[in-house]
Design a protein around this motif. Structure first.
Motif, PDB file in Angstrom:
ATOM      1  N   THR A  44     -15.411  14.462  -9.190  1.00 17.85           N
ATOM      2  CA  THR A  44     -15.528  13.082  -8.714  1.00 17.85           C
ATOM      3  C   THR A  44     -14.645  12.915  -7.489  1.00 17.85           C
ATOM      4  OG1 THR A  44     -13.732  12.361 -10.170  1.00 17.85           O
ATOM      5  CG2 THR A  44     -15.968  12.184 -11.042  1.00 17.85           C
ATOM      6  N   GLU A  45     -14.958  11.925  -6.683  1.00 19.50           N
ATOM      7  CA  GLU A  45     -14.163  11.665  -5.495  1.00 19.50           C
ATOM      8  C   GLU A  45     -12.747  11.237  -5.882  1.00 19.50           C
ATOM      9  OE1 GLU A  45     -14.885  12.076  -2.295  1.00 19.50           O
ATOM     10  OE2 GLU A  45     -16.845  12.917  -2.814  1.00 19.50           O
ATOM     11  N   ALA A  46     -11.785  11.658  -5.091  1.00 18.67           N
ATOM     12  CA  ALA A  46     -10.398  11.242  -5.340  1.00 18.67           C
ATOM     13  C   ALA A  46     -10.274   9.742  -5.134  1.00 18.67           C
ATOM     14  CB  ALA A  46      -9.454  11.976  -4.391  1.00 18.67           C
ATOM     15  N   GLU A  47      -9.521   9.097  -6.026  1.00 21.47           N
ATOM     16  CA  GLU A  47      -9.341   7.644  -5.933  1.00 21.47           C
ATOM     17  C   GLU A  47      -8.232   7.342  -4.922  1.00 21.47           C
ATOM     18  OE1 GLU A  47      -8.941   5.647  -9.645  1.00 21.47           O
ATOM     19  OE2 GLU A  47     -10.597   6.746 -10.576  1.00 21.47           O
ATOM     20  N   LEU A  48      -8.575   7.516  -3.676  1.00 20.21           N
ATOM     21  CA  LEU A  48      -7.625   7.272  -2.593  1.00 20.21           C
ATOM     22  C   LEU A  48      -8.002   5.990  -1.858  1.00 20.21           C
ATOM     23  CD1 LEU A  48      -7.348  10.883  -1.135  1.00 20.21           C
ATOM     24  CD2 LEU A  48      -5.744   9.740  -2.674  1.00 20.21           C
ATOM     25  N   PRO A  49      -7.032   5.294  -1.298  1.00 20.66           N
ATOM     26  CA  PRO A  49      -7.346   4.078  -0.538  1.00 20.66           C
ATOM     27  C   PRO A  49      -8.125   4.434   0.719  1.00 20.66           C
ATOM     28  CG  PRO A  49      -5.042   4.664  -0.255  1.00 20.66           C
ATOM     29  CD  PRO A  49      -5.578   5.564  -1.328  1.00 20.66           C
ATOM     30  N   GLU A  50      -9.012   3.558   1.103  1.00 16.48           N
ATOM     31  CA  GLU A  50      -9.792   3.722   2.339  1.00 16.48           C
ATOM     32  C   GLU A  50      -9.179   2.772   3.367  1.00 16.48           C
ATOM     33  OE1 GLU A  50     -14.229   4.465   1.448  1.00 16.48           O
ATOM     34  OE2 GLU A  50     -13.509   3.321  -0.284  1.00 16.48           O
ATOM     35  N   ILE A  51      -8.576   3.353   4.383  1.00 13.19           N
ATOM     36  CA  ILE A  51      -7.734   2.554   5.271  1.00 13.19           C
ATOM     37  C   ILE A  51      -7.722   3.179   6.656  1.00 13.19           C
ATOM     38  CG2 ILE A  51      -5.629   3.815   4.637  1.00 13.19           C
ATOM     39  CD1 ILE A  51      -4.147   1.135   4.688  1.00 13.19           C
ATOM     40  N   SER A  52      -7.567   2.366   7.683  1.00 11.58           N
ATOM     41  CA  SER A  52      -7.538   2.901   9.048  1.00 11.58           C
ATOM     42  C   SER A  52      -6.185   3.554   9.330  1.00 11.58           C
ATOM     43  CB  SER A  52      -7.773   1.773  10.052  1.00 11.58           C
ATOM     44  OG  SER A  52      -6.634   0.910  10.101  1.00 11.58           O
ATOM     45  N   GLU A  53      -6.160   4.378  10.364  1.00 14.04           N
ATOM     46  CA  GLU A  53      -4.915   5.058  10.720  1.00 14.04           C
ATOM     47  C   GLU A  53      -3.820   4.055  11.075  1.00 14.04           C
ATOM     48  OE1 GLU A  53      -3.172   8.186  14.066  1.00 14.04           O
ATOM     49  OE2 GLU A  53      -5.328   8.122  13.651  1.00 14.04           O
ATOM     50  N   LEU A  54      -4.165   3.001  11.800  1.00 14.33           N
ATOM     51  CA  LEU A  54      -3.165   2.012  12.201  1.00 14.33           C
ATOM     52  C   LEU A  54      -2.566   1.316  10.982  1.00 14.33           C
ATOM     53  CD1 LEU A  54      -1.630   0.421  14.315  1.00 14.33           C
ATOM     54  CD2 LEU A  54      -3.611  -1.099  14.534  1.00 14.33           C
ATOM     55  N   ASP A  55      -3.421   0.910  10.041  1.00 19.11           N
ATOM     56  CA  ASP A  55      -2.910   0.257   8.837  1.00 19.11           C
ATOM     57  C   ASP A  55      -2.081   1.221   7.996  1.00 19.11           C
ATOM     58  OD1 ASP A  55      -3.897  -2.246   9.363  1.00 19.11           O
ATOM     59  OD2 ASP A  55      -5.772  -1.950   8.265  1.00 19.11           O
ATOM     60  N   LEU A  56      -2.458   2.481   8.005  1.00 18.47           N
ATOM     61  CA  LEU A  56      -1.693   3.486   7.274  1.00 18.47           C
ATOM     62  C   LEU A  56      -0.287   3.619   7.864  1.00 18.47           C
ATOM     63  CD1 LEU A  56      -1.745   5.739   5.091  1.00 18.47           C
ATOM     64  CD2 LEU A  56      -2.431   7.310   6.907  1.00 18.47           C
ATOM     65  N   ILE A  57      -0.209   3.686   9.197  1.00 14.36           N
ATOM     66  CA  ILE A  57       1.081   3.787   9.862  1.00 14.36           C
ATOM     67  C   ILE A  57       1.935   2.559   9.553  1.00 14.36           C
ATOM     68  CG2 ILE A  57       2.231   3.774  12.117  1.00 14.36           C
ATOM     69  CD1 ILE A  57       1.119   6.484  11.312  1.00 14.36           C
ATOM     70  N   ARG A  58       1.314   1.388   9.622  1.00 18.64           N
ATOM     71  CA  ARG A  58       2.070   0.159   9.341  1.00 18.64           C
ATOM     72  C   ARG A  58       2.567   0.121   7.898  1.00 18.64           C
ATOM     73  NH1 ARG A  58      -1.917  -3.968  12.725  1.00 18.64           N
ATOM     74  NH2 ARG A  58      -0.946  -3.565  14.763  1.00 18.64           N
ATOM     75  N   HIS A  59       1.758   0.622   6.990  1.00 20.15           N
ATOM     76  CA  HIS A  59       2.153   0.652   5.576  1.00 20.15           C
ATOM     77  C   HIS A  59       3.432   1.472   5.383  1.00 20.15           C
ATOM     78  CE1 HIS A  59       1.974   1.207   1.239  1.00 20.15           C
ATOM     79  NE2 HIS A  59       1.972   2.511   1.428  1.00 20.15           N
ATOM     80  N   TYR A  60       3.438   2.681   5.930  1.00 19.97           N
ATOM     81  CA  TYR A  60       4.607   3.536   5.729  1.00 19.97           C
ATOM     82  C   TYR A  60       5.810   3.067   6.543  1.00 19.97           C
ATOM     83  CZ  TYR A  60       2.030   6.757   2.818  1.00 19.97           C
ATOM     84  OH  TYR A  60       1.333   7.305   1.781  1.00 19.97           O
ATOM     85  N   THR A  61       5.554   2.434   7.682  1.00 25.45           N
ATOM     86  CA  THR A  61       6.667   1.873   8.448  1.00 25.45           C
ATOM     87  C   THR A  61       7.319   0.731   7.676  1.00 25.45           C
ATOM     88  OG1 THR A  61       5.618   2.465  10.541  1.00 25.45           O
ATOM     89  CG2 THR A  61       7.338   0.788  10.626  1.00 25.45           C
ATOM     90  N   GLU A  62       6.510  -0.118   7.035  1.00 24.16           N
ATOM     91  CA  GLU A  62       7.061  -1.196   6.218  1.00 24.16           C
ATOM     92  C   GLU A  62       7.893  -0.640   5.066  1.00 24.16           C
ATOM     93  OE1 GLU A  62       3.823  -3.638   4.951  1.00 24.16           O
ATOM     94  OE2 GLU A  62       3.331  -4.297   6.982  1.00 24.16           O
ATOM     95  N   LEU A  63       7.389   0.404   4.425  1.00 23.49           N
ATOM     96  CA  LEU A  63       8.135   1.021   3.328  1.00 23.49           C
ATOM     97  C   LEU A  63       9.483   1.560   3.816  1.00 23.49           C
ATOM     98  CD1 LEU A  63       5.446   3.007   1.300  1.00 23.49           C
ATOM     99  CD2 LEU A  63       6.511   0.839   0.718  1.00 23.49           C
ATOM    100  N   SER A  64       9.472   2.224   4.967  1.00 22.20           N
ATOM    101  CA  SER A  64      10.712   2.807   5.482  1.00 22.20           C
ATOM    102  C   SER A  64      11.727   1.733   5.827  1.00 22.20           C
ATOM    103  CB  SER A  64      10.436   3.686   6.708  1.00 22.20           C
ATOM    104  OG  SER A  64      10.007   2.904   7.804  1.00 22.20           O
ATOM    105  N   ASN A  65      11.254   0.581   6.292  1.00 18.43           N
ATOM    106  CA  ASN A  65      12.161  -0.511   6.634  1.00 18.43           C
ATOM    107  C   ASN A  65      12.806  -1.141   5.406  1.00 18.43           C
ATOM    108  OD1 ASN A  65      11.750  -0.267   9.380  1.00 18.43           O
ATOM    109  ND2 ASN A  65      10.078  -1.754   9.438  1.00 18.43           N
ATOM    110  N   LYS A  66      12.213  -0.912   4.239  1.00 13.25           N
ATOM    111  CA  LYS A  66      12.799  -1.433   3.000  1.00 13.25           C
ATOM    112  C   LYS A  66      13.839  -0.487   2.424  1.00 13.25           C
ATOM    113  CE  LYS A  66       8.644  -4.040   1.865  1.00 13.25           C
ATOM    114  NZ  LYS A  66       7.428  -4.108   1.030  1.00 13.25           N
ATOM    115  N   ASN A  67      13.905   0.706   2.962  1.00 12.98           N
ATOM    116  CA  ASN A  67      14.889   1.676   2.482  1.00 12.98           C
ATOM    117  C   ASN A  67      16.268   1.314   3.024  1.00 12.98           C
ATOM    118  OD1 ASN A  67      15.783   3.877   1.097  1.00 12.98           O
ATOM    119  ND2 ASN A  67      15.170   5.371   2.636  1.00 12.98           N
ATOM    120  N   TYR A  68      17.304   1.726   2.310  1.00 14.81           N
ATOM    121  CA  TYR A  68      18.675   1.443   2.734  1.00 14.81           C
ATOM    122  C   TYR A  68      19.442   2.756   2.778  1.00 14.81           C
ATOM    123  CZ  TYR A  68      23.060  -1.136   3.237  1.00 14.81           C
ATOM    124  OH  TYR A  68      24.240  -1.653   3.722  1.00 14.81           O
TER     125      TYR A  68
END
Length: 493
Positions: A44-68
């Motif tokens: 079966t297909e992997a249950e991965l999010p379907e998302i554009s490259e720009l939104d993917l970059i923004r997602h991980y950038t937001e996560l990194s900004n929450k790190n301390y």
């Protein structure tokens, strides 16, 4: 969306969006079975999010900004030495000759890396007063365990199989009794006296023919120098035991006094603490150990040695060794960073590190002693403990103070450790922080104490500025939500 947080990556998902561009497979899916064993093929297909490259970059950038981390703010964790990681160290560790080398290359191809490792061993000998060093252990706790295995091997080589006990102070790091137990020893606790130091009379009463070793941190976990260290050494040695040095607090005495000169027989060092290797994110750590000459033949193999022609080799022929405890010869990238730090600072610079670490800790301690309870009045070394027992009488506990600190932009210090101080806060400012940063931190703690007195609910309901507000800690421990499920989503329509 989860209440109070940014959208999860699955919530950003929109059908038929992609963050990659790959050519079509040249082989039909059914033909893959002829190439790859069918048990490895996805049905079966992997249950991965379907998302554009720009939104993917923004997602991980937001996560990194929450790190301390140390680069984003003051991190006064007691006993953890969360100090600045110089970027020069990172640059050296990324030099192609180091970054692209591999331990499976033969010794001739790895001469530069082996020379660095050997020279690092020599520097650590000079700093600790030990006769031999191995860089192999991957962290402080593994260094503890390795040292205890060496001490056990020493006793057993002398036919002394009845030394089954390791003495550990009641203020010790939790890894000390854990390491002793994993190494096969029984743990015996020695009490602290009213000055926070090893109780000598109690030590005498628990030391005997079964004593294999004592594990000490000096300065100890309360940030206090063991003034009776010579007497402690004599008590243990006269009983036939060995003295092990937990090097977590070397930052206080570096280039000032050496464990070997105090009488210690074995020592571990935390390169990811004292010597500015990265500490966060779970590692990788590096916990080299050093031993006196009579323990040297039991060190883990392979050893890095220097040949008569000034070349270097990895020596596997170590017949009395306790064996390998880490693949190859340690976390090279971490001790390369530490090596850069040592060479950059030089002996005078390392001594100044200790002086400034002690100065900063005493400055913060004295500024706080009128507001919080100070259980031990003598000068501290690189860290100290205060107690929130006064604030507890107002209905505010140390945990509440720590959570309120988050609203002031500071990572809380270590709390409720060591266990022998009620409502404990353990603070280590390190030498790398400025007076302005320290004053801001102290001012915040003083202000929180005033809030505890005049408006305790403000503290009891903190934090207010974080992504997630105060949790039900009992529920979080007993019923943790560790995996995303759609029913965890809060419908905000």
């Amino acid at each position: 969306m989860l209440k109070g947080s940014s959208p999860l990556i699955f919530e950003r998902s929109t059908e038929d969006r992609f963050a990659y561009s790959l050519p079509d497979l040249e082989v039909e899916r059914e033909e893959l079975a002829d190439i790859i064993d069918s048990k490895f093929l996805r049905r079966t297909e992997a249950e991965l999010p379907e998302i554009s490259e720009l939104d993917l970059i923004r997602h991980y950038t937001e996560l990194s900004n929450k790190n301390y981390g140390v680069d984003s703010g003051f991190y006064p964790l007691g006993s953890c030495t969360m100090k600045y990681n110089p970027k020069m160290n990172e640059k050296v560790a990324r030099l192609p000759g180091f970054a692209n080398s591999h331990p499976l290359q033969n010794d001739k191809a790895n001469q530069g890396s082996l020379e660095i490792a050997y020279d690092m061993q020599e520097h650590l000998k000079a700093l600790t007063g030990m006769d031999e060093i191995t860089l192999q252990p991957a962290a402080g706790a593994q260094g503890e365990w390795t040292s205890l295995l060496i001490i056990k091997a020493f006793h057993q080589a002398n036919g002394d199989y009845d030394r089954t006990e390791v003495i550990v102070p009641d203020s010790a790091h939790g890894t000390n009794p854990s390491s002793a137990k994993v190494a096969g020893f029984d743990v015996v606790t020695v009490k602290s006296n009213d000055r926070g130091l090893v109780d000598i009379d109690h030590l005498k009463s628990v030391t005997g023919e079964k004593t294999a070793a004592i594990m000490l941190t000096n300065p100890n976990t309360l940030g206090l120098f063991e003034e009776d260290i010579i007497e402690i050494r004599d008590i243990i040695h006269e009983a036939g035991g060995k003295i092990y040095y937990d090097g977590a607090n070397l930052n206080a005495i570096m280039a000032k006094v050496r464990p070997g000169d105090m009488g210690f027989d074995a020592v571990h060092l935390n390169l990811h603490k004292t010597f500015t290797g990265p500490h966060g994110g779970g590692g990788p750590g590096s916990g080299p150990i050093g031993v006196k000459s009579e323990l040297a033949k039991f060190l883990p193999k392979p050893m890095i040695v220097k040949n008569d022609d000034d070349s270097y080799k990895v020596e596997h022929n170590v017949p009395d060794s306790i064996g390998r405890i880490k693949p190859f010869f340690g976390n090279f990238g971490i001790f390369l960073r530490a090596y850069t730090y040592i060479r950059t600072m030089g002996p005078d610079g390392l001594e100044e590190v200790s002086e400034n670490a002690v100065l900063n800790a005493n400055y913060v301690m004295r500024r706080l002693e009128g507001t919080y309870e100070l259980p031990y009045q003598q000068h501290c070394k690189h860290e100290f403990v205060i107690s929130g027992s006064r604030q507890k009488k107002m209905g505010v506990r140390t945990m509440d103070i720590a959570k309120r600190l988050l609203d002031y932009g500071y990572h809380p210090p270590t709390i409720y450790f060591p266990l022998n101080v009620e409502e404990c806060m353990m603070i280590e400012p390190t030498e790398t922080e400025s007076k302005e940063t320290l004053d801001g931190f102290v001012d915040a703690l003083i202000q929180i104490s005033k809030e505890a007195e005049k408006e305790p609910d403000t503290v009891l309901e903190a934090p207010y500025t974080t992504v997630v507000s105060r949790l039900d800690e009992t529920q979080a421990a007993r019923k943790p939500v560790l995996r995303f499920q759609h029913e965890n989503i809060v419908d905000e329509k």
